[in-house]
Every structure is written in C-alpha cells, then in structure tokens.
Enzyme design. Sequence first.
Site, PDB file in Angstrom:
ATOM      1  CE  LYS A   1      -1.063  51.586 -34.043  1.00 56.13           C
ATOM      2  NZ  LYS A   1      -1.003  51.366 -32.698  1.00 56.13           N
ATOM      3  CG  ASN A   2       2.766  49.894 -33.344  1.00 55.07           C
ATOM      4  OD1 ASN A   2       1.883  50.646 -32.733  1.00 55.07           O
ATOM      5  ND2 ASN A   2       2.710  48.449 -33.248  1.00 55.07           N
TER       6      ASN A   2
ATOM      7  NE  ARG B   1      -1.592  44.663 -25.628  1.00 56.22           N
ATOM      8  CZ  ARG B   1      -1.659  45.311 -26.425  1.00 56.22           C
ATOM      9  NH1 ARG B   1      -2.835  45.760 -27.072  1.00 56.22           N
ATOM     10  NH2 ARG B   1      -0.668  45.927 -27.119  1.00 56.22           N
TER      11      ARG B   1
ATOM     12  CG  ASP C   1       0.688  44.440 -34.358  1.00 55.40           C
ATOM     13  OD1 ASP C   1       0.081  43.733 -33.553  1.00 55.40           O
ATOM     14  OD2 ASP C   1       1.393  45.203 -34.186  1.00 55.40           O
TER      15      ASP C   1
ATOM     16  NE  ARG D   1      -6.532  52.511 -31.143  1.00 51.64           N
ATOM     17  CZ  ARG D   1      -6.059  51.474 -30.294  1.00 51.64           C
ATOM     18  NH1 ARG D   1      -6.681  50.403 -30.158  1.00 51.64           N
ATOM     19  NH2 ARG D   1      -4.767  51.647 -29.968  1.00 51.64           N
TER      20      ARG D   1
ATOM     21  CB  CYS E   1      -7.018  46.059 -24.789  1.00 42.98           C
ATOM     22  SG  CYS E   1      -5.862  44.981 -25.535  1.00 42.98           S
TER      23      CYS E   1
HETATM   24  C1  UD1 Z   1       3.210  46.333 -28.765  1.00 44.08           C
HETATM   25  C2  UD1 Z   1       2.710  46.757 -29.989  1.00 44.08           C
HETATM   26  C3  UD1 Z   1       1.604  45.930 -30.649  1.00 44.08           C
HETATM   27  C4  UD1 Z   1       2.110  44.523 -30.928  1.00 44.08           C
HETATM   28  C5  UD1 Z   1       2.761  44.185 -29.701  1.00 44.08           C
HETATM   29  C6  UD1 Z   1       3.673  42.778 -30.034  1.00 44.08           C
HETATM   30  C7  UD1 Z   1       2.976  49.024 -29.839  1.00 44.08           C
HETATM   31  C8  UD1 Z   1       2.212  50.560 -29.429  1.00 44.08           C
HETATM   32  N1  UD1 Z   1       2.154  48.153 -29.625  1.00 44.08           N
HETATM   33  O1  UD1 Z   1       2.535  46.207 -27.796  1.00 44.08           O
HETATM   34  O2  UD1 Z   1       1.098  46.652 -31.832  1.00 44.08           O
HETATM   35  O3  UD1 Z   1       1.063  43.654 -31.097  1.00 44.08           O
HETATM   36  O4  UD1 Z   1       3.759  44.954 -29.306  1.00 44.08           O
HETATM   37  O5  UD1 Z   1       4.441  42.845 -31.045  1.00 44.08           O
HETATM   38  O6  UD1 Z   1       3.869  49.195 -30.138  1.00 44.08           O
HETATM   39  N2  UD1 Z   1       3.667  41.340 -21.307  1.00 44.08           N
HETATM   40  C9  UD1 Z   1       3.727  41.038 -19.734  1.00 44.08           C
HETATM   41  N3  UD1 Z   1       3.937  41.925 -18.945  1.00 44.08           N
HETATM   42  C10 UD1 Z   1       4.593  42.920 -19.318  1.00 44.08           C
HETATM   43  C11 UD1 Z   1       4.598  43.474 -20.972  1.00 44.08           C
HETATM   44  C12 UD1 Z   1       3.933  42.486 -21.671  1.00 44.08           C
HETATM   45  O7  UD1 Z   1       3.056  39.900 -19.602  1.00 44.08           O
HETATM   46  O8  UD1 Z   1       4.691  43.871 -18.575  1.00 44.08           O
HETATM   47  C13 UD1 Z   1       3.077  40.186 -22.362  1.00 44.08           C
HETATM   48  C14 UD1 Z   1       2.170  40.808 -23.196  1.00 44.08           C
HETATM   49  O9  UD1 Z   1       0.849  40.538 -22.382  1.00 44.08           O
HETATM   50  C15 UD1 Z   1       2.038  40.063 -24.445  1.00 44.08           C
HETATM   51  C16 UD1 Z   1       3.803  39.979 -24.571  1.00 44.08           C
HETATM   52  O10 UD1 Z   1       4.104  40.225 -23.222  1.00 44.08           O
HETATM   53  O11 UD1 Z   1       1.522  38.761 -24.171  1.00 44.08           O
HETATM   54  C17 UD1 Z   1       4.050  40.922 -25.646  1.00 44.08           C
HETATM   55  O12 UD1 Z   1       3.808  42.290 -25.190  1.00 44.08           O
HETATM   56  P1  UD1 Z   1       4.449  43.459 -25.617  1.00 44.08           P
HETATM   57  O13 UD1 Z   1       5.433  43.478 -26.600  1.00 44.08           O
HETATM   58  O14 UD1 Z   1       4.613  44.488 -24.463  1.00 44.08           O
HETATM   59  O15 UD1 Z   1       3.297  44.452 -26.463  1.00 44.08           O
HETATM   60  P2  UD1 Z   1       3.146  46.051 -26.356  1.00 44.08           P
HETATM   61  O16 UD1 Z   1       4.309  46.814 -26.386  1.00 44.08           O
HETATM   62  O17 UD1 Z   1       1.876  46.158 -25.638  1.00 44.08           O
END
Ligand code: UD1
Length: 434
Positions: free
Chosen positions: A23-24, A131, A321, A413, A126
């Site tokens: 999915k990701n 996030r 995850d 999902r 969420c």
């Molecule tokens: C993706 C995955 C999710 C997984 C996560 C971490 C998808 C669709 N989802 O989510 O399943 O749990 O990676 O492996 O691929 N952060 C900030 N600012 C930002 C972006 C991130 O503070 O602009 C923080 C987030 O709140 C979190 C951390 O950085 O604490 C990592 O998040 P991130 O790797 O961005 O997760 P996603 O891409 O949302």
Amino acid sequence: MMDKIRIVGGKRLKGAIPIAGAKNAALPLMAASLLADAPLTLTNIPHLTDITTMANLLVELGVTLEVGSVGLDECHTGRKLILDGGTVNSTTAPYDIVRKMRASVVVLGPLLARFGKARVSLPGGCAIGTRPIDYHLKALEQMGAEITLSEGYVEAKLPQGQTRLKAADITFPRVSVGATENVMMAATLADGKTILRNAAEEPEITDLARCLIAMGADIEGVGTSTLTILGVERLHAAGYAVMPDRIEAGTYAIAAGMTNGDITLQNVTADIMEATLTVLEAVGMAFEVDKAARSIRCTLRDGMLRPIEVVTAPYPGFATDMQAQLASLLCLANGRSTITEAIFENRFMHIPELQRMGADITEQANHIIIRGPVSFNAAEVMATDLRASGSLVLAALAAEGETIINRVYHLDRGYERLEEKLAMCGAEIERVRE
Ligand code: UD1
C-alpha cells in the site's frame, strides 16, 4: 459500512498466504502519474480502500484511469492500473478526499512541479498524532515555491514568470517518508540538481525512485539517505510492478508465531523485512527463506516465546507500522518486554483494547512494558487505526472463544482480503456485514 469481524481463536494456523503489493509504495507510485503526460502502467496494485481513495483523487484531478484485467470491485490480487496524466485539468485536491487519507498529500509535489501550482487540503491530525507536513512545505519553499495557507488549504505556486521549480540543497530535520516522496517527485522536473539529505531510506522510497527512473528521471543515491536528483524537462510513459507489502507480510508472520502455526508467505522477499525477521527470531520464531520461490516459511523454533526490548526507528530499523502487532505477540512471551515508540507520539491506541482481552501492559508516555505470558480471552473490541486493528486480529486468533472486532473499515484500508487469507490457513474468521 460498519462491518465487523468475528474470530473464534485458538486454532493453529497452517498454510500459505500470498502477500499483496505494498500500500505505502502503491500510493506515491500512483501520484507519480501526475508528473507525465503519458500513461504510467502499475501492476501488483493491492485491493484496498486507500488505493480507491487515491484513484478517486487522481480522477478528480483529471487523470485518465483504466483498470486492467480485473475490476476494482473484484477480490483478486495484483491488479493493473493505467494512469494517464495527459488529461489532468485541475490542481486542487479537495478536503472531501484528503480527509479520508493523509497520504493524499503526496500529490502536492508532482502537481506543483508539472503545473506550477497546486491547492491541497491540509490533512489535519489523525488517531496516531498531529502529523504535520511542515517538512514537505519548507522543502518546496526552498525550491522556490510560494506557499500560503488559506481556508484549510495549502496553496502553492511558482513566482510570477517562473515555469519550473529550482533545484535546492535540502536537509530534512528528521527522517520523513512522505516528505522525501513529495520532494523527490517535485525535484524530477525542477531546474537543476536537487540534493535531499537525511532522506528516508524505506524500501517504498526506493520503489518510487526506480519507477521515476523508468519514467526518465535522473536520480542517484537510491537506497541511501542522500538522494541527488537532476531535473529533466519531462517524464515519459513507463510500466512498473509494485513491491510486496512488508507490513502485511510481517503481520501474518506474527500470526504464525501467536498460534504456534506454520505459515508460508508468498510473493515476498526477506531483504525488505530484515528488521522484523531479526526481532521475531530473537522472540523465538524461525524462518525458512526461499529466495528463488520468493517465499518465507514462518514457524516457532522450539514452542517458546522470549521477551525482548524494541525501539521503533526509520528504516532499516524496526518499523512503527509493525509495533502494534509485535505488542500482541509479546503478550504471549515468557517475561517482561518493552517497546518504545520513537516515530509517533500517540500510537498506543490498541493497548486499552488488548488489555480488555487480558494483556498485562503498562503505558508510560511513548514506552510500554508488557508482562507475559498471558492467555488472551475473547471480547468485543474496537479497531482504532489500521495497524492497531491488525494487533486485535492477532490477539483474537490466539484467544479462546469468539472475539468481535468493530470498525473494520480501518483494516480494509491496509489488509487485502484479510479474512479470506487467514481462513485459507484454517482460521475461523468471518465478516459480519451490517
Ligand atoms: C509513512 C507511512 C506510515 C508510517 C510512517 C513512518 C505512508 C502512506 N505512510 O507516513 O505508514 O507509519 O511513514 O514510517 O507511506 N513529521 C513532521 N513534519 C513533517 C513530516 C513528518 O513533523 O512534515 C513527523 C511525523 O509527525 C512523524 C515523523 O515525522 O512523527 C515521521 O513521519 P513520516 O515519515 O513523514 O510519516 P508519513 O510519511 O506520514
């Protein structure tokens, strides 16, 4: 649709489970279709509601979508999607779709890079934390985008007279999967050589990079934390097969461990799930990896589960995850285990539900202490987010008696044909439609 899942646990699971496309990986790969004015053909697309949400979003933007061989409503793995970005006629990702799935935000980089503007609803919080998307926005600003927030939308555009984003040297403050994907895609069409430092190294990022390269992008350092992307004028048509879902695979590996079972995962390779396999081996599982057959047989080594201390981390560390599912397994281990959640601030929503099934878990901020072994008892529980739901299914498979899991839409999902796959291994599981 408020379906429930009914599981009568205590059965030893034995059989083979085909692992779906990730999915990701599939979500950003689908968004990559926005970068080209020619078709992107993706195969091994999993059948999940998140995929339907992304498909709806792309169609809303004007992408021409063709579903190959099997229809989206049929239950079958490995479907083919042909996404033609040549017909895009909107650059607005509306609230109605983005609110259903945070990952929708990966359309921002591609839209901005190709059309010079994008309007994307802010995804909001969420269940697992606030996030934010500040890293995505800051990096795009470094590439020359003008970004404002208005009425709940991110509005991004290029300065007057400018037709392309400009390359930049960007260091992410913290590893972010989504930000790396968004900015890597944007950089493929930017003017000059962009460097992304402290980039995420997840296999799903590598999958995206390989697909972009197949589309004509110039990317170096694939699989490392420094990506160098030389922008090109345009990307072209390509075909790409989505990688296997390492989280789905890890969840079923744990199902084998929790039921003293014998499950062979098919269509998956061990290299993408090393951290999970290493932890599960330490807990007492054994894996027979058949590289040529792309299969992994999962059993218990000696019938005994041992406690462990685990901290979640970006790849190649132990994936956040997989954290909830591991917590279920450790409830059956003989002794005191700890898990520290280092990626998200509020990802223990499954703990109260597991406690209702008999788990002995103490929660301290981002840290849990699990005392085992307990024997799970059946109960009526509620799914709170995708992977938390996975942990409840696992506990239910190990529990004596009938467990009802509510709010199954969370599972839909991210777990394709979950009840079918587990039933094939002898689980007593059914979906109760309401
Ligand atoms: C993706 C995955 C999710 C997984 C996560 C971490 C998808 C669709 N989802 O989510 O399943 O749990 O990676 O492996 O691929 N952060 C900030 N600012 C930002 C972006 C991130 O503070 O602009 C923080 C987030 O709140 C979190 C951390 O950085 O604490 C990592 O998040 P991130 O790797 O961005 O997760 P996603 O891409 O949302």
